[in-house]
Design a protein around this motif. Sequence first.
Motif, mmCIF file in Angstrom:
data_model
loop_
_atom_site.group_PDB
_atom_site.id
_atom_site.type_symbol
_atom_site.label_atom_id
_atom_site.label_comp_id
_atom_site.label_asym_id
_atom_site.label_seq_id
_atom_site.Cartn_x
_atom_site.Cartn_y
_atom_site.Cartn_z
ATOM 1 N N UNK A 1 0.890 -1.164 -0.033
ATOM 2 C CA UNK A 1 -0.004 -0.032 -0.016
ATOM 3 C C UNK A 1 0.900 1.213 0.036
ATOM 4 N N UNK A 2 2.231 1.193 0.021
ATOM 5 C CA UNK A 2 3.051 2.338 0.151
ATOM 6 C C UNK A 2 2.908 3.388 -0.849
ATOM 7 N N UNK A 3 2.833 3.255 -2.054
ATOM 8 C CA UNK A 3 2.525 4.369 -2.903
ATOM 9 C C UNK A 3 1.320 5.291 -2.723
ATOM 10 N N UNK A 4 0.200 4.486 -2.429
ATOM 11 C CA UNK A 4 -1.117 5.231 -2.176
ATOM 12 C C UNK A 4 -1.221 6.102 -0.988
ATOM 13 N N UNK A 5 -0.517 5.258 0.107
ATOM 14 C CA UNK A 5 -0.557 5.948 1.306
ATOM 15 C C UNK A 5 0.288 7.285 1.198
ATOM 16 N N UNK A 6 1.163 6.983 0.765
ATOM 17 C CA UNK A 6 2.396 8.079 0.667
ATOM 18 C C UNK A 6 1.616 9.462 0.333
ATOM 19 N N UNK A 7 1.045 9.349 -1.028
ATOM 20 C CA UNK A 7 0.330 10.394 -1.711
ATOM 21 C C UNK A 7 -0.687 11.040 -0.617
ATOM 22 N N UNK A 8 -1.061 10.292 0.299
ATOM 23 C CA UNK A 8 -2.178 11.368 1.302
ATOM 24 C C UNK A 8 -1.498 12.510 1.745
ATOM 25 N N UNK A 9 -0.229 12.434 2.069
ATOM 26 C CA UNK A 9 0.369 13.627 2.363
ATOM 27 C C UNK A 9 0.432 14.839 1.801
ATOM 28 N N UNK A 10 0.293 14.583 0.318
ATOM 29 C CA UNK A 10 0.515 15.762 -0.802
ATOM 30 C C UNK A 10 -0.989 16.044 -1.391
ATOM 31 N N UNK A 11 -2.041 15.274 -0.593
ATOM 32 C CA UNK A 11 -3.365 15.559 -0.923
ATOM 33 C C UNK A 11 -4.150 15.881 0.382
ATOM 34 N N UNK A 12 -3.351 16.364 1.433
ATOM 35 C CA UNK A 12 -3.937 16.692 2.529
ATOM 36 C C UNK A 12 -5.102 15.499 3.219
ATOM 37 N N UNK A 13 -4.719 14.318 2.887
ATOM 38 C CA UNK A 13 -5.536 13.102 3.241
ATOM 39 C C UNK A 13 -5.234 12.578 4.570
ATOM 40 N N UNK A 14 -4.076 12.942 4.993
ATOM 41 C CA UNK A 14 -3.437 12.528 6.277
ATOM 42 C C UNK A 14 -3.923 13.272 7.587
#
Length: 334
Positions: free
Chosen positions: A313-326
């Motif tokens: 799940x690494x790539x999708x979870x990482x992208x949360x940082x750049x889309x305010x998802x975290x």
Amino acid sequence: MLTNRVCKLIKRPSPGLVTRDIFEFSDEPAPEPGPNQFRIKIEYISLDPAMRGWMTDAKSYVEPVELGAVMRAYAAGHIDASNNPDFKVGDAVQGVIGVQQYALSSGKGIVKVDTKQAPLERWVGGLGMPGWTAYFGLLDVGKPLPGETVVVSAASGAVGSVVGQIAKLKGCRTVGIAGGPEKCRYVVEELGFDACVDYKAGDLDAALRAAAPKGIDVYFESVGGEILDTVLLQMNLFGRIPVCGLISAYNATTVPDGPKNLRVVLTQRLTMRGLIVFDWADRVPEANRELGAWHKAGKLRMREDIRSGGIDAYPEVLNLLYTSGNFGKLVLKV
Ligand SMILES: NC(=O)c1ccc[n+]([C@@H]2O[C@H](COP(=O)([O-])OP(=O)(O)OC[C@H]3O[C@@H](n4cnc5c(N)ncnc54)[C@H](OP(=O)(O)O)[C@@H]3O)[C@@H](O)[C@H]2O)c1
């Protein structure tokens, strides 16, 4: 046989969010420790905005991850096999370990952590590298004085949440900038900032003037772009801007506009200084002592955003940082 699921970087990313095709996921035999080595069973992988930069080969403060190598990551876990007398089976540790299930080490850069003091995942968050960044970036670069106004962007996140709470402890008026009412409520009601401005609600300039009526003495910068331009116009004479990150540009598909209001650096005699946490490597014990004491006393609150899905799940979870998802320190459970 014990299997090690690993994520290797096989291509440099294109501009935009990170895509799955730049990684290879594979099963390998778990490595066996040689003389003086130990093996870490990784439980939490830290997702850090800087990872996007580590994948590219642009000149930076560290070498890029080599193509074909395991993706670099801070992680935490327990030792499950050891030939090293200083690291015993069962010890909890954290360090730069990689996006994988098992890793070998002989101890370099690996730190033991106390899971009675705080849960394992917190040692890659507010009590780990992001906490050190907040501590040194604010105190050594921002140099806040009691009574001054400190503004913090990405205020609900791993670094920003700690910056604002330290600023409060140092007697400053502390104003966060965050995306959305829920994050802003958390920043004020749970972290104890004096105010928080929702940059997604429109008219950031007016909202910030209302929240920081005496102007801004320290702006802890994590975002860049329009937020920086708005803050610049409200900086007080001899203000300080620790430049910790510029996340709004990390995935830019076009060259971002430079700061439009740089003139204020001149007219207000501001100091803008970039910071990289590694520069304070020899003072990490001091940060651990201070952060640990505040945390123990209940003066430093932290929140982790733990995602499931394992290594794949690494790539999708990482992208949360750049889309305010975290919402809080983003961590992947292995
Ligand atoms: N210099 C160093 O040594 C060092 C070390 C660690 C981290 N950093 C930097 O510190 C910053 C924060 O890192 P972190 O690990 O604490 O991450 P974080 O704040 O926990 O998560 C990133 C947050 O950035 C905000 N964000 C993302 N895209 C944005 C945009 N286009 N405009 C405005 N805000 C945006 C989002 O918050 P909202 O929902 O509020 O928008 C997101 O939740 C990053 O810039 C990172 O590179 C630097």
